[in-house]
Design a protein around this motif. Structure first.
Motif, mmCIF file in Angstrom:
data_model
loop_
_atom_site.group_PDB
_atom_site.id
_atom_site.type_symbol
_atom_site.label_atom_id
_atom_site.label_comp_id
_atom_site.label_asym_id
_atom_site.label_seq_id
_atom_site.Cartn_x
_atom_site.Cartn_y
_atom_site.Cartn_z
ATOM 1 N N THR A 45 0.804 -1.227 0.000
ATOM 2 C CA THR A 45 0.000 0.000 0.000
ATOM 3 C C THR A 45 0.832 1.270 0.000
ATOM 4 O OG1 THR A 45 -0.129 0.068 2.419
ATOM 5 C CG2 THR A 45 -1.864 -1.135 1.243
ATOM 6 N N ALA A 46 2.114 1.152 0.249
ATOM 7 C CA ALA A 46 2.932 2.358 0.364
ATOM 8 C C ALA A 46 3.556 2.773 -0.961
ATOM 9 C CB ALA A 46 4.030 2.150 1.399
ATOM 10 N N THR A 54 -2.394 8.258 3.313
ATOM 11 C CA THR A 54 -3.182 8.188 4.536
ATOM 12 C C THR A 54 -3.206 6.765 5.076
ATOM 13 O OG1 THR A 54 -4.586 10.019 3.815
ATOM 14 C CG2 THR A 54 -5.452 8.582 5.545
ATOM 15 N N LEU A 55 -3.364 5.784 4.178
ATOM 16 C CA LEU A 55 -3.391 4.391 4.607
ATOM 17 C C LEU A 55 -2.062 3.975 5.230
ATOM 18 C CD1 LEU A 55 -4.817 1.724 4.866
ATOM 19 C CD2 LEU A 55 -4.209 1.205 2.490
ATOM 20 N N THR A 56 -0.965 4.440 4.640
ATOM 21 C CA THR A 56 0.352 4.128 5.197
ATOM 22 C C THR A 56 0.494 4.708 6.606
ATOM 23 O OG1 THR A 56 1.317 4.163 2.988
ATOM 24 C CG2 THR A 56 2.837 4.309 4.840
ATOM 25 N N ALA A 57 0.027 5.943 6.781
ATOM 26 C CA ALA A 57 0.095 6.581 8.098
ATOM 27 C C ALA A 57 -0.726 5.797 9.121
ATOM 28 C CB ALA A 57 -0.402 8.020 8.004
ATOM 29 N N THR A 98 5.023 6.211 21.145
ATOM 30 C CA THR A 98 5.431 6.040 19.755
ATOM 31 C C THR A 98 4.253 6.221 18.808
ATOM 32 O OG1 THR A 98 7.221 4.557 20.370
ATOM 33 C CG2 THR A 98 6.466 4.451 18.088
ATOM 34 N N ALA A 99 3.097 5.667 19.162
ATOM 35 C CA ALA A 99 1.913 5.831 18.316
ATOM 36 C C ALA A 99 1.585 7.304 18.130
ATOM 37 C CB ALA A 99 0.729 5.086 18.924
ATOM 38 N N ALA A 100 1.631 8.067 19.224
ATOM 39 C CA ALA A 100 1.366 9.501 19.139
ATOM 40 C C ALA A 100 2.444 10.197 18.311
ATOM 41 C CB ALA A 100 1.299 10.107 20.542
ATOM 42 N N GLY A 101 3.690 9.797 18.534
ATOM 43 C CA GLY A 101 4.793 10.404 17.783
ATOM 44 C C GLY A 101 4.708 10.114 16.301
ATOM 45 N N LEU A 102 4.314 8.899 15.942
ATOM 46 C CA LEU A 102 4.191 8.545 14.526
ATOM 47 C C LEU A 102 3.044 9.292 13.863
ATOM 48 C CD1 LEU A 102 4.865 4.697 14.648
ATOM 49 C CD2 LEU A 102 6.289 6.441 13.541
ATOM 50 N N ALA A 103 1.963 9.523 14.604
ATOM 51 C CA ALA A 103 0.838 10.275 14.055
ATOM 52 C C ALA A 103 1.278 11.685 13.670
ATOM 53 C CB ALA A 103 -0.310 10.320 15.057
#
Length: 199
Positions: A45-46, A54-57, A98-103
């Motif tokens: 998908t990337a 958006t899907l990759t994110a 990490t989840a918050a940081g990646l967002a």
């Protein structure tokens, strides 16, 4: 590689411990299946893996969130048996951050994502390595020790790669899949030895 898990080796020698060992084995199989599916989805998908969709994110954020869920499931099994849970709390906290940081990083591009993921891989790997070494006498820890060490090295490479002109997400797919393989190996060992094997 990014998740600290608790060993069932210390409790598997009694019938009462069979259930926690079986639960841990199922969790390991689930983690392998998720990691393999996640890696495949990321690669398909990337696109070129040098641009963020958006899907990759969503996939990027989903990975550490799944890790948090696994830590919670492991905590529920570990606490009644009196097994150490401090590492699981640390892992859950790291994965949540990490989840918050990646967002946030996903809005800035691939280099930012690689830096956040790399920092996570380094810190989670160090925690996993330290706990695995401390518990090596319990048995079944070699896979967790190896996974923690590889995670730390991989994280450093992600951070270094973020500064390059060819920064891409392809390495994350390989990292996730390899981490899943370690969980698969651990699950198979638990099934063959009842969780009581040394090594």
């Amino acid at each position: 590689m990014d998740t600290l898990t608790e060993s069932a080796a210390a409790t598997a020698s009694t019938p009462a411990a069979a259930s926690p060992a079986a639960a841990l084995r199922k969790l390991y199989f689930l983690r392998f299946a998720f990691a393999a599916a996640w890696a495949a989805l990321l690669l398909t998908t990337a696109g070129t893996l040098t641009t963020l969709t958006t899907l990759t994110a969503v996939l990027l954020v989903a990975y550490p969130l799944f890790d948090v869920g696994c830590a919670v499931a492991d905590l529920r099994s570990a606490r009644p048996e009196g097994r150490p849970v401090c590492g699981l709390y640390v892992n859950a906290a790291l994965s949540t951050l990490t989840a918050a940081g990646l967002a946030v990083a996903a809005t800035s591009g691939i280099p930012a994502v690689l830096r956040v993921w790399g920092a996570w891989a380094i810190t989670a790997g160090l925690v996993q390595l330290a706990v695995g070494v401390a518990r090596r006498g319990l048995g079944g820890q070699w896979a967790m020790i190896a996974s923690g060490g590889i995670s730390t090295l991989a994280g450093a490479s992600f951070v270094a790669r973020a500064g390059g002109a060819d920064a891409s997400l392809s390495a994350l797919a390989g990292y996730a899949f390899l981490g899943g393989v370690f969980f698969l190996v651990s699950a198979l060992r638990l099934g063959r030895t009842g969780g009581a094997a040394k090594g």
